[in-house]
Design a protein around this motif. Structure first.
Motif, PDB file in Angstrom:
ATOM      1  N   ILE A 240       0.854  -1.176   0.000  1.00 49.34           N
ATOM      2  CA  ILE A 240       0.000   0.000   0.000  1.00 49.34           C
ATOM      3  C   ILE A 240       0.901   1.240   0.000  1.00 49.34           C
ATOM      4  CG2 ILE A 240      -1.911  -1.105   1.218  1.00 49.34           C
ATOM      5  CD1 ILE A 240      -0.989   0.487   3.737  1.00 49.34           C
ATOM      6  N   LYS A 241       0.291   2.382  -0.294  1.00 41.38           N
ATOM      7  CA  LYS A 241       0.998   3.654  -0.226  1.00 41.38           C
ATOM      8  C   LYS A 241       0.332   4.511   0.837  1.00 41.38           C
ATOM      9  CE  LYS A 241       2.794   7.262  -3.302  1.00 41.38           C
ATOM     10  NZ  LYS A 241       2.762   7.779  -4.703  1.00 41.38           N
ATOM     11  N   HIS A 242       1.146   5.104   1.708  1.00 40.49           N
ATOM     12  CA  HIS A 242       0.617   5.930   2.793  1.00 40.49           C
ATOM     13  C   HIS A 242       1.534   7.124   2.991  1.00 40.49           C
ATOM     14  CE1 HIS A 242      -1.378   6.990   6.546  1.00 40.49           C
ATOM     15  NE2 HIS A 242      -0.187   7.029   7.137  1.00 40.49           N
ATOM     16  N   ASP A 243       0.958   8.315   2.872  1.00 39.36           N
ATOM     17  CA  ASP A 243       1.718   9.563   3.042  1.00 39.36           C
ATOM     18  C   ASP A 243       2.979   9.583   2.185  1.00 39.36           C
ATOM     19  OD1 ASP A 243      -0.146  10.608   4.725  1.00 39.36           O
ATOM     20  OD2 ASP A 243       0.958  10.208   6.578  1.00 39.36           O
ATOM     21  N   GLY A 244       2.842   9.107   0.946  1.00 39.41           N
ATOM     22  CA  GLY A 244       3.940   9.194  -0.008  1.00 39.41           C
ATOM     23  C   GLY A 244       4.976   8.106   0.084  1.00 39.41           C
TER      24      GLY A 244
ATOM     25  N   GLN B 190       3.222 -15.070  10.882  1.00 39.82           N
ATOM     26  CA  GLN B 190       2.989 -13.731  11.420  1.00 39.82           C
ATOM     27  C   GLN B 190       3.195 -12.700  10.320  1.00 39.82           C
ATOM     28  OE1 GLN B 190       7.185 -12.817  13.601  1.00 39.82           O
ATOM     29  NE2 GLN B 190       5.944 -14.471  14.500  1.00 39.82           N
ATOM     30  N   VAL B 191       2.764 -11.473  10.593  1.00 42.39           N
ATOM     31  CA  VAL B 191       2.830 -10.388   9.615  1.00 42.39           C
ATOM     32  C   VAL B 191       3.930  -9.406   9.993  1.00 42.39           C
ATOM     33  CG1 VAL B 191       1.595  -8.448   8.567  1.00 42.39           C
ATOM     34  CG2 VAL B 191       0.400 -10.612   9.003  1.00 42.39           C
ATOM     35  N   HIS B 192       4.837  -9.176   9.046  1.00 45.80           N
ATOM     36  CA  HIS B 192       5.894  -8.166   9.156  1.00 45.80           C
ATOM     37  C   HIS B 192       5.635  -7.063   8.130  1.00 45.80           C
ATOM     38  CE1 HIS B 192       8.990 -10.596  11.519  1.00 45.80           C
ATOM     39  NE2 HIS B 192       8.037 -11.478  11.266  1.00 45.80           N
ATOM     40  N   TYR B 193       6.384  -5.973   8.243  1.00 47.72           N
ATOM     41  CA  TYR B 193       6.310  -4.966   7.186  1.00 47.72           C
ATOM     42  C   TYR B 193       7.616  -4.182   7.096  1.00 47.72           C
ATOM     43  CZ  TYR B 193       5.605  -0.928  10.369  1.00 47.72           C
ATOM     44  OH  TYR B 193       5.755   0.050  11.312  1.00 47.72           O
ATOM     45  N   ALA B 194       7.841  -3.644   5.890  1.00 49.84           N
ATOM     46  CA  ALA B 194       9.015  -2.834   5.599  1.00 49.84           C
ATOM     47  C   ALA B 194       8.569  -1.634   4.779  1.00 49.84           C
ATOM     48  CB  ALA B 194      10.055  -3.649   4.845  1.00 49.84           C
ATOM     49  N   VAL B 195       9.395  -0.588   4.764  1.00 48.71           N
ATOM     50  CA  VAL B 195       9.009   0.673   4.132  1.00 48.71           C
ATOM     51  C   VAL B 195      10.080   1.105   3.143  1.00 48.71           C
ATOM     52  CG1 VAL B 195       8.262   3.048   4.556  1.00 48.71           C
ATOM     53  CG2 VAL B 195       7.836   1.287   6.279  1.00 48.71           C
ATOM     54  N   GLY B 196       9.639   1.683   2.017  1.00 45.04           N
ATOM     55  CA  GLY B 196      10.570   2.185   1.014  1.00 45.04           C
ATOM     56  C   GLY B 196      10.024   3.408   0.316  1.00 45.04           C
TER      57      GLY B 196
ATOM     58  N   PRO C  34       1.933   8.929  14.093  1.00 46.20           N
ATOM     59  CA  PRO C  34       2.314  10.181  13.414  1.00 46.20           C
ATOM     60  C   PRO C  34       3.653  10.091  12.694  1.00 46.20           C
ATOM     61  CG  PRO C  34       1.392  10.647  15.570  1.00 46.20           C
ATOM     62  CD  PRO C  34       1.544   9.153  15.492  1.00 46.20           C
ATOM     63  N   ASP C  35       4.566   9.198  13.157  1.00 49.83           N
ATOM     64  CA  ASP C  35       5.855   9.076  12.487  1.00 49.83           C
ATOM     65  C   ASP C  35       5.872   7.968  11.439  1.00 49.83           C
ATOM     66  OD1 ASP C  35       5.645   7.042  14.293  1.00 49.83           O
ATOM     67  OD2 ASP C  35       7.618   7.320  15.209  1.00 49.83           O
ATOM     68  N   GLY C  36       4.677   7.473  11.062  1.00 47.25           N
ATOM     69  CA  GLY C  36       4.600   6.572   9.918  1.00 47.25           C
ATOM     70  C   GLY C  36       4.748   5.102  10.199  1.00 47.25           C
ATOM     71  N   LEU C  37       4.682   4.678  11.449  1.00 50.56           N
ATOM     72  CA  LEU C  37       4.716   3.260  11.759  1.00 50.56           C
ATOM     73  C   LEU C  37       3.305   2.677  11.769  1.00 50.56           C
ATOM     74  CD1 LEU C  37       7.266   3.152  14.732  1.00 50.56           C
ATOM     75  CD2 LEU C  37       7.700   2.532  12.347  1.00 50.56           C
ATOM     76  N   MET C  38       3.179   1.428  11.357  1.00 45.78           N
ATOM     77  CA  MET C  38       1.924   0.718  11.557  1.00 45.78           C
ATOM     78  C   MET C  38       1.864   0.256  13.003  1.00 45.78           C
ATOM     79  SD  MET C  38       1.522  -1.778   8.249  1.00 45.78           S
ATOM     80  CE  MET C  38       1.219  -1.146   6.608  1.00 45.78           C
ATOM     81  N   GLU C  39       0.770   0.534  13.686  1.00 46.57           N
ATOM     82  CA  GLU C  39       0.656   0.088  15.074  1.00 46.57           C
ATOM     83  C   GLU C  39       0.533  -1.424  15.138  1.00 46.57           C
ATOM     84  OE1 GLU C  39      -2.330   1.926  17.408  1.00 46.57           O
ATOM     85  OE2 GLU C  39      -1.641   3.973  17.022  1.00 46.57           O
TER      86      GLU C  39
END
Length: 465
Positions: A212-216, A233-239, A307-312
């Motif tokens: 997904i895309k969130h805040d650019g 389990q579910v992990h995530y990474a950002v780019g 607010p700093d862009g992490l998924m809770e």
């Protein structure tokens, strides 16, 4: 008969860590959202309706499971013409069945489906979410089993960027190790590759990528672990690009097993937004969990960004968000009995609890059998609904009604022509006290199983279960 749309009321959510919850077998809980065993969900919203596609468990079927809803509470099973195991077979195919759909609406307006069949990725197209679907790549896999030797060519997930560009992410490992994630930009038709795929594998990746895309920024979430153990389990990474590179977030993983609450191996998810709120749709194991089995069920929970862009981090719930709560409102109060019961966990009383985690099952040695509702007094009944354990398996039975429990009148007879689908809906349109499902002679014990059995008043505006 068509039902009037229900208005959705989405309550303000408390912090995810503080969401109140109940036991998995409590009456009227929202999770699971479907009556049956499904995995790897994908969701499309179109013309005010939801279309949910999923793997049939255990381990896939010769086609997909598909459900349609106008309110996310009440779902009806739909049969698709494509994909099928027979239609999606090539010289390089292996034996795996139909798995892991990803459905999107392309900028062209057409719907595209990417699906794993025979350890390969196939692509289909349609003008409507329910089809008819057709192969979009000339009768051959978009990604053959041999495309990257040593890795598993499955779990393709499509993503449409803000500029209309389509990207595809896919890949897994063999033997529950060595997962690999590949990514590529697609041509405007959603079929051809633009350039060569790249390896974008983040840390702790095994399979089931979803973007997904969130805040650019681009969020690549994925599953790690073994789905038939308790480690999935579910992990995530950002780019900064759909093609990476991706850096795993500091608070990853965000969705994990919780044995104390009977939540085992949540994963292979999709993220969606509805009325400005974010949700995660995922599978987890049925209760009681048995290791090495693959009987998974579809659940939904809220997800938020800091607010700093992490998924809770997500506390998987049984109650589910308000989006799901209230299913089955308006049905008549009833007590259920049956010819036999497998055990107390599978008692007849489970079919009136409004909970898709619980069901009635006949005793293991049963031959033939019945399931009965007692409304307590003669009442005007508009319709009856039954949700059998498997929506795609044929069931032979007869539905009867009675005023006194001794003399019975046939309402619908499916002993000769079996019923498939969910729910089975019968027009009653008369006063009755008892309703009974009698299974046809020769029905095996493991074919006599029901999630829910309900009766509704003689009104047309009552929502279905």
């Amino acid at each position: 008969m068509p039902l009037k749309p229900l208005l959705l009321c989405v309550a303000v959510l408390a912090p995810l860590s503080a969401v109140a919850d109940v036991r998995w077998d409590s009456p009227h809980v929202g999770n699971p959202i479907l009556p049956g065993y499904y995995a790897d969900p994908s969701l499309v919203q179109h013309e005010g309706r939801f279309f949910l596609y999923a793997t049939l468990d255990p381990w896939g079927g010769r086609t997909l499971g598909c459900w349609e809803s106008e309110d996310f509470k009440h779902w009806e099973y739909r049969e698709l013409n494509w994909p099928t195991k027979e239609a999606c077979t090539s010289p390089t195919s292996k034996g795996a069945m139909v798995w892991a759909p990803s459905v999107i609406r392309a900028p062209s307006g057409r719907f595209l489906m990417y699906v794993s069949v025979g350890n390969e990725v196939w692509v289909g197209a349609a003008d409507h979410p329910l089809g008819p679907w057709s192969d979009a790549n000339g009768g051959k896999p978009l990604i053959p089993e041999t495309y990257r030797p040593g890795y598993h060519m499955i779990d393709a997930e499509a993503f449409v960027d803000d500029d209309g560009s389509i990207y595809l992410h896919w890949g897994s490992g063999w033997g529950w190790v060595n997962g690999k994630c590949f990514a590529v930009k697609l041509e405007a038709d959603g079929v051809g590759f633009v350039g060569e795929p790249v390896d974008v594998t983040p840390t702790n990746y095994f399979e089931a990528p979803h973007m997904i895309k969130h805040d650019g920024r681009y969020y690549l979430s994925y599953s790690q672990g073994v789905t038939i153990s308790d480690t999935y389990q579910v992990h995530y990474a950002v780019g900064d690009s759909p093609l990476g590179p991706f850096t795993e977030a500091a608070n990853s993983p965000i969705l994990v097993t919780d044995h104390a609450r009977n939540v085992v191996s949540p994963g292979h998810h999709t993220l969606f937004t509805y009325r400005d709120r974010h949700y995660i749709l995922y599978h987890r194991h049925r209760v009681p969990w048995v290791e090495r089995e693959a009987y998974r069920q579809i659940c939904v929970d809220a997800i938020r960004f800091t607010p700093d862009g992490l998924m809770e981090k997500i506390t998987p719930s049984h109650t589910a968000p308000a989006l799901v709560q209230g299913r089955g409102a308006g049905r008549l109060a009833a007590a259920a009995t049956s010819s036999s019961e497998f055990d107390p966990t599978h008692a007849a009383s489970r079919v009136v609890d409004g909970n898709y985690a619980t069901r009635w099952a006949a005793a293991a040695e049963a031959t033939d059998g019945w399931l009965q509702l007692d409304l307590g007094a003669e009442q005007a009944v508009g319709r009856a609904e039954v949700r059998f354990e498997y929506a795609w398996k044929p069931v032979k039975f007869v539905l009867k009604g009675s005023l006194d429990g001794r003399r019975w009148t046939t309402i619908e007879d499916h002993r000769e022509v079996a019923f498939t689908g969910s729910p089975f809906v019968a027009h009653v349109g008369t006063e009755t006290r008892f309703l009974r499902v009698e299974f046809a002679d020769g029905t095996k014990a493991d074919e006599m199983s029901v999630w829910e059995f309900a009766a509704y008043p003689d009104r047309h505006d009552t929502p279905s279960l």
